[in-house]
Design a protein around this motif. Sequence first.
Motif, PDB file in Angstrom:
ATOM      1  N   VAL A 281       0.878  -1.238  -0.105  1.00  0.00           N
ATOM      2  CA  VAL A 281       0.023  -0.029   0.080  1.00  0.00           C
ATOM      3  C   VAL A 281       0.862   1.217   0.090  1.00  0.00           C
ATOM      4  O   VAL A 281       1.806   1.156   0.724  1.00  0.00           O
ATOM      5  N   LEU A 282       0.636   2.459  -0.729  1.00  0.00           N
ATOM      6  CA  LEU A 282       1.041   3.506  -0.853  1.00  0.00           C
ATOM      7  C   LEU A 282       0.196   4.567  -0.395  1.00  0.00           C
ATOM      8  O   LEU A 282      -1.140   4.648  -0.920  1.00  0.00           O
ATOM      9  N   THR A 283       0.333   5.153   0.909  1.00  0.00           N
ATOM     10  CA  THR A 283      -0.686   6.188   1.140  1.00  0.00           C
ATOM     11  C   THR A 283       0.212   7.418   1.710  1.00  0.00           C
ATOM     12  O   THR A 283       1.426   7.548   1.747  1.00  0.00           O
ATOM     13  N   LEU A 284      -0.762   8.401   2.192  1.00  0.00           N
ATOM     14  CA  LEU A 284      -0.053   9.502   2.856  1.00  0.00           C
ATOM     15  C   LEU A 284      -0.201   9.654   4.360  1.00  0.00           C
ATOM     16  O   LEU A 284      -0.948   8.772   4.964  1.00  0.00           O
ATOM     17  N   SER A 285       1.048   9.965   4.801  1.00  0.00           N
ATOM     18  CA  SER A 285       1.322   9.843   6.460  1.00  0.00           C
ATOM     19  C   SER A 285       0.230  11.047   7.006  1.00  0.00           C
ATOM     20  O   SER A 285      -0.114  11.832   6.474  1.00  0.00           O
ATOM     21  N   GLN A 286       0.364  10.529   8.376  1.00  0.00           N
ATOM     22  CA  GLN A 286      -0.542  11.688   9.075  1.00  0.00           C
ATOM     23  C   GLN A 286       0.265  12.728   9.766  1.00  0.00           C
ATOM     24  O   GLN A 286      -0.123  13.509  10.498  1.00  0.00           O
ATOM     25  N   THR A 287       1.689  12.733   9.367  1.00  0.00           N
ATOM     26  CA  THR A 287       2.628  13.768   9.666  1.00  0.00           C
ATOM     27  C   THR A 287       3.344  14.070   8.478  1.00  0.00           C
ATOM     28  O   THR A 287       2.963  13.478   7.482  1.00  0.00           O
ATOM     29  N   PRO A 288       4.209  15.106   8.824  1.00  0.00           N
ATOM     30  CA  PRO A 288       5.145  15.421   7.416  1.00  0.00           C
ATOM     31  C   PRO A 288       6.162  14.367   7.168  1.00  0.00           C
ATOM     32  O   PRO A 288       7.010  14.757   6.038  1.00  0.00           O
ATOM     33  N   TYR A 289       6.240  13.356   7.826  1.00  0.00           N
ATOM     34  CA  TYR A 289       7.408  12.434   7.683  1.00  0.00           C
ATOM     35  C   TYR A 289       6.961  11.201   6.844  1.00  0.00           C
ATOM     36  O   TYR A 289       5.881  10.797   6.879  1.00  0.00           O
ATOM     37  N   SER A 290       7.906  10.697   6.070  1.00  0.00           N
ATOM     38  CA  SER A 290       7.810   9.659   5.470  1.00  0.00           C
ATOM     39  C   SER A 290       8.304   8.283   5.954  1.00  0.00           C
ATOM     40  O   SER A 290       9.468   8.367   6.523  1.00  0.00           O
ATOM     41  N   TRP A 291       7.706   7.069   5.596  1.00  0.00           N
ATOM     42  CA  TRP A 291       8.612   5.770   6.402  1.00  0.00           C
ATOM     43  C   TRP A 291       7.915   4.794   5.837  1.00  0.00           C
ATOM     44  O   TRP A 291       6.761   4.635   5.186  1.00  0.00           O
ATOM     45  N   CYS A 292       8.229   3.546   5.926  1.00  0.00           N
ATOM     46  CA  CYS A 292       7.593   2.052   5.395  1.00  0.00           C
ATOM     47  C   CYS A 292       7.422   1.068   6.393  1.00  0.00           C
ATOM     48  O   CYS A 292       8.558   1.221   7.306  1.00  0.00           O
ATOM     49  N   GLU A 293       6.395   0.595   6.729  1.00  0.00           N
ATOM     50  CA  GLU A 293       6.321  -0.240   7.695  1.00  0.00           C
ATOM     51  C   GLU A 293       5.183  -1.291   7.296  1.00  0.00           C
ATOM     52  O   GLU A 293       4.064  -1.004   7.077  1.00  0.00           O
ATOM     53  N   ASP A 294       5.511  -2.604   7.474  1.00  0.00           N
ATOM     54  CA  ASP A 294       4.364  -3.600   7.235  1.00  0.00           C
ATOM     55  C   ASP A 294       3.955  -3.806   5.848  1.00  0.00           C
ATOM     56  O   ASP A 294       2.622  -3.868   5.648  1.00  0.00           O
ATOM     57  N   GLY A 295       4.634  -3.337   4.976  1.00  0.00           N
ATOM     58  CA  GLY A 295       4.202  -3.321   3.520  1.00  0.00           C
ATOM     59  C   GLY A 295       3.496  -1.904   3.291  1.00  0.00           C
ATOM     60  O   GLY A 295       2.894  -1.896   2.064  1.00  0.00           O
ATOM     61  N   VAL A 296       3.510  -1.098   4.068  1.00  0.00           N
ATOM     62  CA  VAL A 296       2.871   0.142   3.701  1.00  0.00           C
ATOM     63  C   VAL A 296       3.626   1.341   3.673  1.00  0.00           C
ATOM     64  O   VAL A 296       4.531   1.412   4.765  1.00  0.00           O
ATOM     65  N   THR A 297       3.716   1.986   2.917  1.00  0.00           N
ATOM     66  CA  THR A 297       4.612   3.073   2.524  1.00  0.00           C
ATOM     67  C   THR A 297       3.751   4.245   2.839  1.00  0.00           C
ATOM     68  O   THR A 297       2.783   4.861   1.983  1.00  0.00           O
ATOM     69  N   TYR A 298       4.236   5.205   3.987  1.00  0.00           N
ATOM     70  CA  TYR A 298       3.570   6.454   4.145  1.00  0.00           C
ATOM     71  C   TYR A 298       4.643   7.605   3.602  1.00  0.00           C
ATOM     72  O   TYR A 298       5.778   7.662   3.984  1.00  0.00           O
ATOM     73  N   ILE A 299       4.039   8.592   2.882  1.00  0.00           N
ATOM     74  CA  ILE A 299       4.439   9.869   2.399  1.00  0.00           C
ATOM     75  C   ILE A 299       4.014  10.921   3.062  1.00  0.00           C
ATOM     76  O   ILE A 299       2.774  11.060   3.278  1.00  0.00           O
ATOM     77  N   GLY A 300       5.041  11.760   3.476  1.00  0.00           N
ATOM     78  CA  GLY A 300       4.550  12.787   4.268  1.00  0.00           C
ATOM     79  C   GLY A 300       3.588  13.740   3.813  1.00  0.00           C
ATOM     80  O   GLY A 300       3.681  14.000   2.687  1.00  0.00           O
ATOM     81  N   ALA A 301       2.765  14.419   4.541  1.00  0.00           N
ATOM     82  CA  ALA A 301       1.543  15.102   4.189  1.00  0.00           C
ATOM     83  C   ALA A 301       1.089  15.878   5.117  1.00  0.00           C
ATOM     84  O   ALA A 301       1.520  15.933   6.466  1.00  0.00           O
ATOM     85  N   VAL A 302       0.429  17.016   4.872  1.00  0.00           N
ATOM     86  CA  VAL A 302      -0.241  17.843   5.724  1.00  0.00           C
ATOM     87  C   VAL A 302      -1.659  18.238   5.457  1.00  0.00           C
ATOM     88  O   VAL A 302      -2.153  17.640   4.594  1.00  0.00           O
ATOM     89  N   SER A 303      -2.489  18.636   6.490  1.00  0.00           N
ATOM     90  CA  SER A 303      -3.709  18.599   6.490  1.00  0.00           C
ATOM     91  C   SER A 303      -4.166  19.477   5.438  1.00  0.00           C
ATOM     92  O   SER A 303      -3.591  20.675   5.000  1.00  0.00           O
ATOM     93  N   ALA A 304      -5.310  19.237   4.631  1.00  0.00           N
ATOM     94  CA  ALA A 304      -5.960  20.120   3.775  1.00  0.00           C
ATOM     95  C   ALA A 304      -7.609  20.319   3.876  1.00  0.00           C
ATOM     96  O   ALA A 304      -8.542  20.203   3.145  1.00  0.00           O
ATOM     97  N   GLY A 305      -7.816  20.240   5.427  1.00  0.00           N
ATOM     98  CA  GLY A 305      -9.055  20.469   5.945  1.00  0.00           C
ATOM     99  C   GLY A 305      -9.755  21.644   5.483  1.00  0.00           C
ATOM    100  O   GLY A 305     -11.098  21.587   5.525  1.00  0.00           O
ATOM    101  N   MET A 306      -9.100  22.552   5.033  1.00  0.00           N
ATOM    102  CA  MET A 306      -9.876  23.691   4.399  1.00  0.00           C
ATOM    103  C   MET A 306     -10.359  23.453   3.322  1.00  0.00           C
ATOM    104  O   MET A 306     -11.468  23.885   2.703  1.00  0.00           O
ATOM    105  N   ILE A 307     -10.053  22.439   2.421  1.00  0.00           N
ATOM    106  CA  ILE A 307     -10.770  21.880   1.215  1.00  0.00           C
ATOM    107  C   ILE A 307     -11.601  21.059   1.348  1.00  0.00           C
ATOM    108  O   ILE A 307     -12.836  21.127   0.861  1.00  0.00           O
ATOM    109  N   TYR A 308     -11.500  19.951   2.254  1.00  0.00           N
ATOM    110  CA  TYR A 308     -12.583  18.921   2.649  1.00  0.00           C
ATOM    111  C   TYR A 308     -12.049  18.277   3.809  1.00  0.00           C
ATOM    112  O   TYR A 308     -10.824  18.105   4.194  1.00  0.00           O
ATOM    113  N   PRO A 309     -13.270  18.063   4.920  1.00  0.00           N
ATOM    114  CA  PRO A 309     -12.590  17.722   6.204  1.00  0.00           C
ATOM    115  C   PRO A 309     -11.885  16.491   6.225  1.00  0.00           C
ATOM    116  O   PRO A 309     -12.252  15.512   5.499  1.00  0.00           O
TER     117      PRO A 309
END
Length: 389
Positions: free
Chosen positions: A37-65
Amino acid sequence: MKILITSDWYAPTINGVVTSVLNLRQGLMARGHEVRVLTLSQTPYSWCEDGVTYIGAVSAGMIYPGARLRTAPGRELLAELAAWRPDIIHSQCEFSTFLLARKLSAATGAPIVHTYHTVYEDYTHYFSPSRRWGQAAVAAFSRWVISQTACVIAPTAKVRELLERYQVERPVHVIPTGIDLMRFSAPADAAAQAELRRSLEIPSENFVMVYVGRLAEEKNIDELVRHMAALQRDRITLLLVGDGPYRAALERQVQTLGLERQVIFAGMVPPDRILQYYRLGDVFVSASNSETQGLTYIEALAAGVPALCRRDPCLSGVIVDGVNGWQFQDGAGFRTGVARLLADPNLREEMACRAAELARREFSAETFARRMEAVYAQVLERGHSGAVA
């Protein structure tokens, strides 16, 4: 096969897309496939764990909750995924991770299969002052996304018809999302159910209508509250499970209508406890027309709870009138459904059994994975990537 699933949303977020991704991954792995799985991180940092790659991201709640936008390039992690050389890339979202799916498709030659989860027409109030302009923008954007793919998955015939109206030029396959039936078929714990009911201050004699989902404007929950007021019955509780940007408005509506003792806001519930909340309900209710499939409807049925929901094309073959619930068109239809269940407890039990039976037959994670596997094989046989460099 090596299958890479890309999604802007992933656990611990709770929504229909995440449920679909988790169940698809589980089902495909059970069938012997290697799935990452390739997804967005809940933090600005990127890492990989248990077959899931997390790419650093920031909130865009102003566009959509709850939305997030990628900020980290994640070059090394993306290079690792490219070196893994997936056979299929299955994208689940149209924004940040879709752009990454395109890059990986161009680098590896892996075709993209895309699932169209969201009827964006029903969300134009988040980004456009004009509904007409918003709908035109959604159609153009959807055509562009799907033009980059080999084919598109529609969870229901409703979504297929929408995409045909958009004049997309890729094959559309209708495959309902499956759910983990084991989670919703566990034996009920009567003592635990009684304690939960007490903790929510629901009188033991009350008939309970349960809604599970986001408290958002497009979910039309204010209509359920109006129907609740029109019932004019004291021994009925409307239990709203979930949270979202429309909660404060709903709480004001409840107060205005004098329903504070009859409408209960349970808030967010951990996934491992959600079955208990479904089973508090004598009937599952929803007035939403913004669903592509509505996984909570299927979860309720699997839990043995009949459904009373606003008529919608996405519910064709899911809620069958008089069999496992009813689809209503107006307040009179809603009141009639409630009255029938109140008048005949045996009917409610019969519907509960038929609800669980249909869910087991049509919406298992195993069936979901098998149907998706067949599409992947067809795409690979056709040899069309749909990728744009």
